[in-house]
Design a protein around this motif. Sequence first.
Motif, PDB file in Angstrom:
ATOM      1  N   MET B 336       0.858  -1.184   0.000  1.00 47.01           N
ATOM      2  CA  MET B 336       0.000   0.000   0.000  1.00 47.01           C
ATOM      3  C   MET B 336       0.895   1.235   0.000  1.00 47.01           C
ATOM      4  SD  MET B 336      -2.786   1.393   2.758  1.00 47.01           S
ATOM      5  CE  MET B 336      -4.185   0.382   2.386  1.00 47.01           C
ATOM      6  N   TYR B 376      -1.990  -0.720  -3.852  1.00 47.76           N
ATOM      7  CA  TYR B 376      -3.121   0.085  -3.416  1.00 47.76           C
ATOM      8  C   TYR B 376      -2.587   1.477  -3.113  1.00 47.76           C
ATOM      9  CZ  TYR B 376      -7.471   1.316  -1.089  1.00 47.76           C
ATOM     10  OH  TYR B 376      -8.657   1.923  -0.745  1.00 47.76           O
ATOM     11  N   GLU B 413      -9.019   1.358   5.408  1.00 49.40           N
ATOM     12  CA  GLU B 413      -8.377   0.836   4.200  1.00 49.40           C
ATOM     13  C   GLU B 413      -7.317  -0.194   4.566  1.00 49.40           C
ATOM     14  OE1 GLU B 413      -8.343   4.213   0.794  1.00 49.40           O
ATOM     15  OE2 GLU B 413      -7.457   4.850   2.682  1.00 49.40           O
ATOM     16  N   THR B 417      -7.376  -4.079   3.437  1.00 47.45           N
ATOM     17  CA  THR B 417      -6.358  -4.536   2.485  1.00 47.45           C
ATOM     18  C   THR B 417      -5.327  -5.459   3.142  1.00 47.45           C
ATOM     19  OG1 THR B 417      -6.589  -2.342   1.501  1.00 47.45           O
ATOM     20  CG2 THR B 417      -4.840  -3.708   0.640  1.00 47.45           C
TER      21      THR B 417
END
Lengths: 409, 504
Positions: B336, B376, B413, B417
């Motif tokens: 991420m 991401y 998030e 994730t």
Amino acid sequence: MELSDKLEILADAAKYDASCASSGAPKRGSEGKDGLGATNGMGICHSYTPDGRCVSLLKILLTNFCIYDCQYCINRRSSNVPRARFSVEEVVKLTHDFYVRNYIDGLFLSSGIIRSADYTMEQLVAVARQLREVHQFRGYIHLKTIPDADPLLIEEAGRWADRLSVNIELPTHDSVTRLAPEKNVHTIKLAMGSIRRKLDEKAEEPKAPSFAPAGQSTQMIVGADASDDHTILNTAETLYGSYKLKRVYYSAFSPIPQSPRSVPAAPPPLLREHRLYQADFLLRGYGFTASELMPASGNLALDVDPKLAWALANREHFPMDLNRADASMIARIPGIGLRNAKRLVELRRLRRIRWEDLSRLRCSLKKLAPFVVTADYKPAQGATDSSILRRHLADAPQQMNLWPELQAA
Amino acid sequence: MNPADAVLQGQALQVATFAEWREAARELLQAGIPPEAVTWGSPGDGGDLFSGAPAPAAAPHNAPVRLQQPKPAPHQPPHVPPHVPRSLLDMLQAAACYREPDRWAFLYRVIWRWQQGEHDVQSPADPDGARLQAMVKAVRREEHDMHAYIRFRERPPEAGPPRFVAWFEPRHDVLPQVAEHFVSRMGKLSWMIATPEASVLWDGATLHNCGPLMSSAADLDDSGEALWLTYYRSIFNPARVNASLLQSHIPSRFWKNLPEGALVPSMVSQAGLGARRIGQVQTVGRRSGATIPIAPEAAQPEREQPSKLDECRRCELWQSATQAVGGEGPKKARIMVVGEQPGDQEDLAGAPFVGPAGKLLDRVFEEAGLDRKSVYLTNAVKHFKWEPRGKRRLHKTPAQREIEACHYWLEKELAATKPKVIVAMGATALKSVLQQGNVTLKDKLGRPVRHGDSWVVTIYHPSYVLRVPDEAAKQEAFKVMVAGLRLAQELLERPEITEPDTAR
């Protein structure tokens, strides 16, 4: 219904929108060509009505049927007003006939929402497309964008129109939610953002098809809610920055027949609208920020213009020596406008600026006297404090007497 | 005869057009004849123009109507008084249209003074300059007024051309310029503009200059005008009546030739009789009305539901932003990448890293051999924080409380994730990821740390690379970013570490 009846109703329904500019279009002409129309970038006011506002465009609604119930609007669905609807061909013909007689510079078309946002937008686009494609019309076209419409329709609108506008309607989210229940600031901002993105793309690719070359604008109604000028100017500044608007129009709320209780029964003083336009001009042209003009909440002063009010509140910058100061600072002196500031800077390359020059340039001498130093003039220093100066320079208190009936209403 | 010779013989110089004046003025200047020595006149003052010279261009008032081809622009000799700038020449040309008996003499005085080196003769601060500017202004104003207030009346097609005819009484000699404007505006339609002094006629292809063809607007009639009057009456808002403003915009001399002029007095007086209380004019107000029978819920437009993120009011940033910008990428991405906040472009597009910083980030990804689509991408703060700078938005670093308020969304998030590696770009991202207000970028740069079940790699924010002025430092910062992303990929391959993280 006769065309003239429709015109009467649908022009009447459109008169609450303040914006009516025809400037900013690229240069176009029809010499030796089929069709009609020219633009020179400046726009022309072809007449003025007794409210002192110019007539530059045929400003009408396609229809004043509307399924929305915006409380400040005379055409809201709950309002008991005569309704009418133009066909696309009728608007095209009216525009053409008015243009050829030199009554107008083009068309400013808006509409009540009928059936759906997309359907309404399609109709607006159809008028512009027919004018441009079938009649080779090269005059100015301004389309009011329906915020919830499909972005593809907005894109097509931008292909035919010189200017697009999306009305923000009211200065705050809360007011929109309260007074225009079907509208939504989020989608209004998204529509403005999508127009700005198309404008940016076009700017980067000069060969792309034209898109709203005169940019986008918006309108805010003043006095229908409790927002003060501080809020209004901050909203305007946010909109200018975010969406690169050409103009924000301020429209003083007009009381309407059978007014709902949610809006005031009396209009705000028209002078307030005027002060907002003055302040807006300072934002756009002079490099003032909203926080300089309105550092705290409240309304702009009615007795002095915003530039003078700023100067009175910031005496430390004054008196300013015209033979030394920056051009941008000279433009901040009350009584000296942008053009004269430029002229003074040009002149002082030749020689020192004297008092006489200011009078020849037709500056407002009374206003600027306490704020400038020239080669042969210096104001009496420190003698007058701002409040005395203000009383001396303020407009005569005429506003209260100008519209006594209105004040009483 | 040469103008200079004529002057020396005591004759008055007669000129009718700017071109003629210019010709004469040039010769006088070359002969060094001062303004005081010259008497200027216009044809009609008596006497002929320079002997042997062609007749003046403007037709005499009583000349029989005769259509002429437009004269080609008079040949302009290249050797004008050598150093007169274009701007001055344009002003002189405009001022020459100002109807005043001594205009030619005045123009010559201006150009003479310029020639003597008195360059502020052009400036409004000079008495002559002020007069010159005033003349120019009046002429331009008259042109503008004529563009605006000419009204064409349509003639029946069986009457033949011209189809449209207008009558106007200009104060200055601006008809030729104004005709050009209407040539451009009217395409192939035929039209005529008549004034007391002269007329122009456009037949759809050519412009003809004629003498006066009409003496008033009396015999012009157009049934189409009624619609215009309807429009004019209806677009006026009596609640805003302000007759003095009206007067200041259209001087009274124009009203008699404007069809709407006759309406004004009654409109003003009706507004005074109470119509100003409400906006709607009585004619419309008296018609029977109709409300639209539709239920409020049916009137609600179909629009996509704003996401929960869009409705976030945890801090004030939403006010000036267009929309919230969430993350983008595979739900189960192993890396991420966290930036600071959306910028101007991201705010409009609603997607992260689409602006200049995003473009740079793409290059970093490419250099590091990492596919942007596999990670991401998101920001620590979801609304664009900015301050106005002219018509631009200037990025402003989010405050700690805003980072904290927005951490709620980043946390969601992260939870969804569960990335193995988090790349924090810049100090704001680092503070948000590690939940430490006092952590600095310098401490962590190039040193991965454990945070929960993830590794945290810290690199510069792409905007920093864009901002660094020095090219060498730019390269260096770019390399640090690439190295960080490579490290992130290596960390993915590393077995889970069990020993406690010492770097924290």
